[in-house]
Design a protein around this motif. Structure first.
Motif, PDB file in Angstrom:
ATOM      1  N   ARG A   1       0.867  -1.184   0.000  1.00  0.00           N
ATOM      2  CA  ARG A   1       0.000   0.000   0.000  1.00  0.00           C
ATOM      3  C   ARG A   1       0.898   1.226   0.000  1.00  0.00           C
ATOM      4  N   VAL A   2       0.671   2.128  -0.971  1.00  0.00           N
ATOM      5  CA  VAL A   2       1.603   3.244  -1.151  1.00  0.00           C
ATOM      6  C   VAL A   2       0.855   4.543  -1.441  1.00  0.00           C
ATOM      7  N   VAL A   3       1.463   5.630  -1.020  1.00  0.00           N
ATOM      8  CA  VAL A   3       1.129   6.967  -1.516  1.00  0.00           C
ATOM      9  C   VAL A   3       2.165   7.298  -2.578  1.00  0.00           C
ATOM     10  N   VAL A   4       1.717   7.919  -3.667  1.00  0.00           N
ATOM     11  CA  VAL A   4       2.631   8.236  -4.761  1.00  0.00           C
ATOM     12  C   VAL A   4       2.891   9.743  -4.789  1.00  0.00           C
ATOM     13  N   PRO A   5       4.143  10.185  -4.578  1.00  0.00           N
ATOM     14  CA  PRO A   5       4.460  11.611  -4.684  1.00  0.00           C
ATOM     15  C   PRO A   5       4.167  12.131  -6.085  1.00  0.00           C
ATOM     16  N   PHE A   6       3.771  13.399  -6.169  1.00  0.00           N
ATOM     17  CA  PHE A   6       3.506  13.953  -7.501  1.00  0.00           C
ATOM     18  C   PHE A   6       4.793  14.188  -8.286  1.00  0.00           C
ATOM     19  N   THR A   7       5.939  14.237  -7.598  1.00  0.00           N
ATOM     20  CA  THR A   7       7.242  14.418  -8.239  1.00  0.00           C
ATOM     21  C   THR A   7       7.844  13.058  -8.548  1.00  0.00           C
ATOM     22  N   ILE A   8       8.134  12.809  -9.834  1.00  0.00           N
ATOM     23  CA  ILE A   8       8.743  11.549 -10.249  1.00  0.00           C
ATOM     24  C   ILE A   8      10.253  11.707 -10.149  1.00  0.00           C
TER      25      ILE A   8
ATOM     26  N   ASN B   1      16.828  17.441  -3.978  1.00  0.00           N
ATOM     27  CA  ASN B   1      16.031  18.377  -4.781  1.00  0.00           C
ATOM     28  C   ASN B   1      15.196  17.606  -5.808  1.00  0.00           C
ATOM     29  N   TYR B   2      14.259  16.810  -5.293  1.00  0.00           N
ATOM     30  CA  TYR B   2      13.573  15.827  -6.130  1.00  0.00           C
ATOM     31  C   TYR B   2      12.674  16.459  -7.190  1.00  0.00           C
TER      32      TYR B   2
ATOM     33  N   ASP C   1       1.262  15.378  -1.792  1.00  0.00           N
ATOM     34  CA  ASP C   1       1.380  16.754  -2.286  1.00  0.00           C
ATOM     35  C   ASP C   1       1.157  17.782  -1.194  1.00  0.00           C
ATOM     36  N   ILE C   2      -0.103  18.026  -0.798  1.00  0.00           N
ATOM     37  CA  ILE C   2      -0.360  19.255  -0.047  1.00  0.00           C
ATOM     38  C   ILE C   2       0.285  19.294   1.334  1.00  0.00           C
ATOM     39  N   LEU C   3       0.434  18.144   2.004  1.00  0.00           N
ATOM     40  CA  LEU C   3       1.086  18.184   3.313  1.00  0.00           C
ATOM     41  C   LEU C   3       2.569  18.530   3.185  1.00  0.00           C
ATOM     42  N   PRO C   4       3.359  17.813   2.373  1.00  0.00           N
ATOM     43  CA  PRO C   4       4.759  18.248   2.232  1.00  0.00           C
ATOM     44  C   PRO C   4       4.918  19.615   1.585  1.00  0.00           C
ATOM     45  N   THR C   5       3.952  20.017   0.753  1.00  0.00           N
ATOM     46  CA  THR C   5       4.027  21.357   0.168  1.00  0.00           C
ATOM     47  C   THR C   5       3.874  22.416   1.251  1.00  0.00           C
ATOM     48  N   GLY C   6       2.898  22.242   2.131  1.00  0.00           N
ATOM     49  CA  GLY C   6       2.744  23.167   3.250  1.00  0.00           C
ATOM     50  C   GLY C   6       3.936  23.128   4.190  1.00  0.00           C
ATOM     51  N   TRP C   7       4.465  21.920   4.425  1.00  0.00           N
ATOM     52  CA  TRP C   7       5.622  21.770   5.316  1.00  0.00           C
ATOM     53  C   TRP C   7       6.855  22.447   4.731  1.00  0.00           C
ATOM     54  N   GLN C   8       7.109  22.229   3.436  1.00  0.00           N
ATOM     55  CA  GLN C   8       8.259  22.869   2.803  1.00  0.00           C
ATOM     56  C   GLN C   8       8.115  24.385   2.787  1.00  0.00           C
ATOM     57  N   ALA C   9       6.873  24.868   2.571  1.00  0.00           N
ATOM     58  CA  ALA C   9       6.652  26.318   2.587  1.00  0.00           C
ATOM     59  C   ALA C   9       7.063  26.915   3.924  1.00  0.00           C
ATOM     60  N   ALA C  10       6.731  26.209   5.006  1.00  0.00           N
ATOM     61  CA  ALA C  10       7.122  26.692   6.336  1.00  0.00           C
ATOM     62  C   ALA C  10       8.617  26.509   6.568  1.00  0.00           C
TER      63      ALA C  10
ATOM     64  N   MET D   1      11.315  29.419  -3.179  1.00  0.00           N
ATOM     65  CA  MET D   1      10.128  28.958  -3.904  1.00  0.00           C
ATOM     66  C   MET D   1      10.436  27.646  -4.605  1.00  0.00           C
ATOM     67  N   GLY D   2       9.418  27.081  -5.226  1.00  0.00           N
ATOM     68  CA  GLY D   2       9.638  25.898  -6.052  1.00  0.00           C
ATOM     69  C   GLY D   2       8.590  24.835  -5.837  1.00  0.00           C
ATOM     70  N   GLN D   3       8.537  23.895  -6.783  1.00  0.00           N
ATOM     71  CA  GLN D   3       7.725  22.703  -6.579  1.00  0.00           C
ATOM     72  C   GLN D   3       8.301  21.911  -5.406  1.00  0.00           C
ATOM     73  N   THR D   4       7.476  21.086  -4.810  1.00  0.00           N
ATOM     74  CA  THR D   4       7.849  20.437  -3.553  1.00  0.00           C
ATOM     75  C   THR D   4       8.754  19.233  -3.765  1.00  0.00           C
ATOM     76  N   HIS D   5       9.783  19.137  -2.960  1.00  0.00           N
ATOM     77  CA  HIS D   5      10.662  17.967  -2.941  1.00  0.00           C
ATOM     78  C   HIS D   5      10.035  16.914  -2.028  1.00  0.00           C
ATOM     79  N   VAL D   6       8.963  16.301  -2.489  1.00  0.00           N
ATOM     80  CA  VAL D   6       8.111  15.471  -1.622  1.00  0.00           C
ATOM     81  C   VAL D   6       8.915  14.432  -0.865  1.00  0.00           C
ATOM     82  N   GLN D   7       9.776  13.706  -1.569  1.00  0.00           N
ATOM     83  CA  GLN D   7      10.499  12.596  -0.932  1.00  0.00           C
ATOM     84  C   GLN D   7      11.436  13.065   0.173  1.00  0.00           C
ATOM     85  N   ARG D   8      11.833  14.340   0.155  1.00  0.00           N
ATOM     86  CA  ARG D   8      12.703  14.865   1.212  1.00  0.00           C
ATOM     87  C   ARG D   8      12.010  14.854   2.570  1.00  0.00           C
TER      88      ARG D   8
END
Length: 389
Positions: A81-88, A100-101, A169-178, A332-339
């Motif tokens: 069972r997996v969540v898939v990051p939007f960044t490949i 810098n994924y 997406d949105i959780l790591p995006t919010g986290w990275q923004a902070a 700024m930037g798209q989120t490095h989800v895997q980080r």
């Protein structure tokens, strides 16, 4: 299989499309159990981001079960069972090795096209135009996941889909923004936009130790969520954002400012917002940067502007002189989800954050075309939509 497909501006359809198949040895096929409509999907729905083609499958926030794994996958097996990051992410290039994924050097299969537009290529992204690889998205029954060993987050037992879905997406995006703000215990963090990303940035800023978090919006249901979380809401339709932020900071302004709105920002009583709409209508400007202008004006000197909100093209009348003379730092930037994924998964498992608080609508995938309109128009108290195939 069934999927939500883009057929032009404001035209999303529930179509029958070919099932995905293994194309490369490192691929996996995921049967989707839950997916979501993201605010940046609306930029495609509204026609502000170039590079879409009729029939493209939408969506970049999804999770499910592995039903097939290519021969070169080592960390995945059928049934995971997996969540898939939007960044490949390939996991091996110089940018991936640095964490810098979202700017992986290998996964955008339309790299030459992206380089012409951006100067350098971004990573491949699911369901987000042919500028980012033209990969089929996750608002579907099944998805092919390339580079699957480094483009997944395994989900432990005991956590519901709704708790972990937003790790993509949105959780790591919010986290990275902070995190980009380098928050100090004395800081006031001001966040423009109380949509899903803004709300995740709010919770992230609180967890990262901000003294005061302020969130600007005008939708009552969103502002109620802000107040319920212990942050300070500002309704920009009812009061001056600049004056209120000065009052809350002793006249000095917030040290850290986050733009969680992006290219479709607006303010009903603002002359610059009307200017942007006029230029946009004449195709002289692609994005509306009202929030950026306001952040530059109100941010405390030597402060930080963090920009997770998506921009797609050209903006106008940015007071760059003010930014330079105030010594502001832009990040700024798209989120490095895997980080961020493992640390955030631990926070969820420990009960320190439950991202499901933003969900207001959970519907069948076939209802997706209607839910795009409801989400865009913020009808029926809609903050975040989850779709189940």
């Amino acid at each position: 299989m069934k999927a939500l497909c883009w057929h032009g501006k404001k035209d999303i359809r529930y179509d029958t499309v070919p099932d995905p198949r293994i194309e490369q040895p490192g691929d996996a096929i995921v049967k989707v159990s839950a997916c979501a409509i993201c605010g940046s999907d609306l930029h495609l729905f509204d026609g502000f981001i170039p590079g879409m083609q009729a029939g493209d499958i939408m969506g970049h926030e999804f999770m499910g079960e592995v039903v097939e794994a290519g021969p070169d996958t080592r960390d995945l097996k059928v049934g995971d069972r997996v969540v898939v990051p939007f960044t490949i992410a390939c996991g091996a290039c110089e940018q991936c090795r640095r964490g810098n994924y979202s700017v992986c050097e290998r996964t955008n299969r339309n790299k030459e096209l992206a380089e012409k537009v951006f100067g350098h290529s971004t990573a491949g992204l699911f369901g987000y135009t042919h500028l980012t690889g033209g990969y089929a998205g996750g608002q579907a029954e099944y998805v092919r996941v390339p580079h699957a060993d480094t483009t997944h987050i395994k989900v432990p037992t005991g956590l519901a889909d709704e708790q972990v879905l937003f790790l993509g997406d949105i959780l790591p995006t919010g986290w990275q923004a902070a995190a980009q703000c380098d928050i100090q215990p004395t800081d006031t963090v001001a966040i423009w936009g109380a949509g899903p990303v803004g709300l995740m940035a709010m919770r992230s800023a609180q967890l990262q130790g901000a003294r005061q978090v302020v969130v600007i919006d005008h939708i009552p249901e969103r502002l109620a969520m802000v107040a319920q979380a212990g942050a300070t809401p500002i309704d920009f339709d009812q009061e001056s954002v600049v004056d209120r932020l000065r009052d809350l900071t002793g006249g000095k302004g917030p040290e850290k400012c986050i733009d969680a709105v992006g290219l479709e920002s607006h303010a009903a009583r603002s002359l610059d917002a009307m200017y942007d709409r006029a230029k946009q209508a004449m195709m002289l400007e692609s994005d509306r940067p009202h929030v950026l202008r306001e952040m530059i004006y109100v941010c405390r000197p030597a402060g930080v502007l963090s920009i997770p909100g998506v921009y797609g093209g050209l903006i106008d009348k940015i007071p760059f002189g003010a930014s330079m003379n105030k010594g502001l730092t832009w990040r700024m930037g798209q989120t490095h989800v895997q980080r961020w994924s493992q640390a955030l998964l631990e926070l969820i498992a420990e009960g320190r954050i439950d991202p499901s608080f933003v969900i207001t609508h959970s519907e069948a995938l076939e209802d997706g075309p209607d839910m795009y309109e409801i989400f865009r128009d913020k009808e029926d108290g809609c903050v975040k939509v989850v779709l189940k195939p």
